[in-house]
Design a protein around this motif. Sequence first.
Motif, PDB file in Angstrom:
ATOM      1  N   ASP A  92      -5.697  12.642   9.579  1.00 39.59           N
ATOM      2  CA  ASP A  92      -4.317  12.688   9.092  1.00 39.59           C
ATOM      3  C   ASP A  92      -3.612  11.358   9.346  1.00 39.59           C
ATOM      4  N   GLY A  93      -3.796  10.823  10.545  1.00 38.70           N
ATOM      5  CA  GLY A  93      -3.176   9.538  10.877  1.00 38.70           C
ATOM      6  C   GLY A  93      -3.712   8.410  10.008  1.00 38.70           C
ATOM      7  N   LEU A 140      -3.130   4.446   5.474  1.00 32.40           N
ATOM      8  CA  LEU A 140      -3.654   3.929   4.209  1.00 32.40           C
ATOM      9  C   LEU A 140      -2.633   4.061   3.083  1.00 32.40           C
ATOM     10  N   ILE A 141      -1.890   5.164   3.056  1.00 37.67           N
ATOM     11  CA  ILE A 141      -0.859   5.334   2.029  1.00 37.67           C
ATOM     12  C   ILE A 141       0.266   4.324   2.247  1.00 37.67           C
ATOM     13  N   ALA A 142       0.638   4.092   3.511  1.00 40.98           N
ATOM     14  CA  ALA A 142       1.691   3.117   3.800  1.00 40.98           C
ATOM     15  C   ALA A 142       1.283   1.719   3.341  1.00 40.98           C
ATOM     16  N   VAL A 143       0.027   1.364   3.569  1.00 38.95           N
ATOM     17  CA  VAL A 143      -0.478   0.059   3.131  1.00 38.95           C
ATOM     18  C   VAL A 143      -0.498  -0.024   1.612  1.00 38.95           C
ATOM     19  N   ALA A 148      -1.476  -3.185   7.935  1.00 35.65           N
ATOM     20  CA  ALA A 148      -2.291  -2.133   8.533  1.00 35.65           C
ATOM     21  C   ALA A 148      -2.209  -2.132  10.051  1.00 35.65           C
ATOM     22  N   ASN A 149      -2.233  -3.318  10.657  1.00 40.69           N
ATOM     23  CA  ASN A 149      -2.223  -3.361  12.123  1.00 40.69           C
ATOM     24  C   ASN A 149      -0.931  -2.797  12.692  1.00 40.69           C
ATOM     25  N   MET A 207      -5.001   7.122 -10.174  1.00 41.24           N
ATOM     26  CA  MET A 207      -4.744   8.215  -9.234  1.00 41.24           C
ATOM     27  C   MET A 207      -3.449   7.951  -8.463  1.00 41.24           C
ATOM     28  N   SER A 208      -2.836   9.017  -7.973  1.00 39.01           N
ATOM     29  CA  SER A 208      -1.665   8.855  -7.113  1.00 39.01           C
ATOM     30  C   SER A 208      -2.095   8.212  -5.801  1.00 39.01           C
ATOM     31  N   HIS A 209      -1.123   7.648  -5.069  1.00 42.56           N
ATOM     32  CA  HIS A 209      -1.442   6.991  -3.795  1.00 42.56           C
ATOM     33  C   HIS A 209      -2.122   7.960  -2.836  1.00 42.56           C
ATOM     34  N   ALA A 210      -1.627   9.199  -2.779  1.00 43.33           N
ATOM     35  CA  ALA A 210      -2.200  10.164  -1.844  1.00 43.33           C
ATOM     36  C   ALA A 210      -3.628  10.533  -2.244  1.00 43.33           C
TER      37      ALA A 210
END
Length: 462
Positions: free
Chosen positions: A14-15, A20-23, A30-31, A80-83
């Motif tokens: 989940d984390g 990955l979605i935030a990036v 990412a860091n 595709m969607s980001h998710a």
Amino acid sequence: MRKNPHQRTSPARDGALRVLIAVDKEGAYANLALQNIRADLKLGADDLALLTELVYGTLRMRGTIDWVIDCFSSTPVSKMSHAVRNIVRLGVYQLLFLDRIPPWAACNEAVEQAKRWRLAGLAGFVNGLLRSIARKREEISHPDPDVDPLSHISVKYSHPAWLVERWLNRYGKEETIALCRANNKPAPLVIRCNTLKITPQELQQQLERENVIARFSMLVPEGLVTNLSSLAELRLFQEGYFAVQDESSMIASLVLNPAPGSFVIDACSGPGGKTTHMAQIMQNRGRILALDVHSHRLELVAKACKRMGVSIVEPKLMDVRELPFQLQEKADYILVDVPCSGLGVIRRRPDLRWRVKPEDLPQHARQQLEILKSASRCLAAGGILVYSTCTTEPEENTGVIRQFLEECKDFQPEDLSLRLPFPLVWEEDKVTARSGFLQLFPHRHGTDGFFVACLRKTIKGG
């Protein structure tokens, strides 16, 4: 027993998906996103290791993963969607690159993630795509290396095609592959002994008592290469006995080699690794004016100095291009470690390979030359200036230095081979070092990709 498919997905997965979605969606680094997630989830050691592996591994191999997905999916990754695409990317990474995770587990976890992200209508698509890839993963092939070496290297070794093309033109096929391979291996954690408090030998012994294996660096006398991914919790770190810093970054300060009692300007000092290293070399005697345009980076400089017992550093929030006239020709040494594309550290920050674009390079070069020229005005006659970057690309490195030397006739390159703390092995390195610069590579030197040039100001009034 197989995991119940209706059971909550693992916090590590989940984390990883959140990062990955935030990036992907927000352009997050990412860091930093990973650091925030770690603090939020408060995971145990095993889950923390899995989280880090999933994030960096998926980003590192994203080029290969996306190519595989597009080979199997009726919907391209780009549509595709980001998710959805990052759920699938995570699943494919586990299927292709993590042998310890059973295929059924990777598929089931991805389906549950789709449901948790309110994508239940697409859970069947995710499940069918991943199970198809799982069944046929041994049949996956890459573009033919003889017919299309550019696509082959880009896909198989997961690097952007524009960057692979540049390297092929400069280095040829075999060395480009070697560089890409090196970039796909996690970088070791290297630390710099704080010689103001302890010797490298004593530090190694104390680390061993903490069950940390550390071998001495072959390149820098203060460096130790460790077997762990983080040492921030150790008392030895908190009490300032060492800093985390790659060998290549240490080389810049060692080449500058500021004398005790001298006046040094660190033109772009944050987060303080090179700043505190120079203070060590100066035996904490003299003055270092540490400049940066970002207040949070200057706070890191001040924090590092306090932790390591450095008292000669004066942090100052200022753009080096706005240095006052009073400092002209006052500094004995200047370090100009400029902002750059960061393409030399993509083994540590894999998202950079997808973030940087070719049009960024000339923009960086223009800024770098401005910073270098402005900083150089503060150097006294006979003084030494070191210019450094953490990139592999010539526009930001030799291009900047050559243009600077054309415009600033009062500077001359120094023979770098006389100032390096290690012997040069590659003939190409020997030639360029005599001309005043050196390009380090992960596959050649075992360091980050790093460039350093050394110049001396020869006359007054330039």
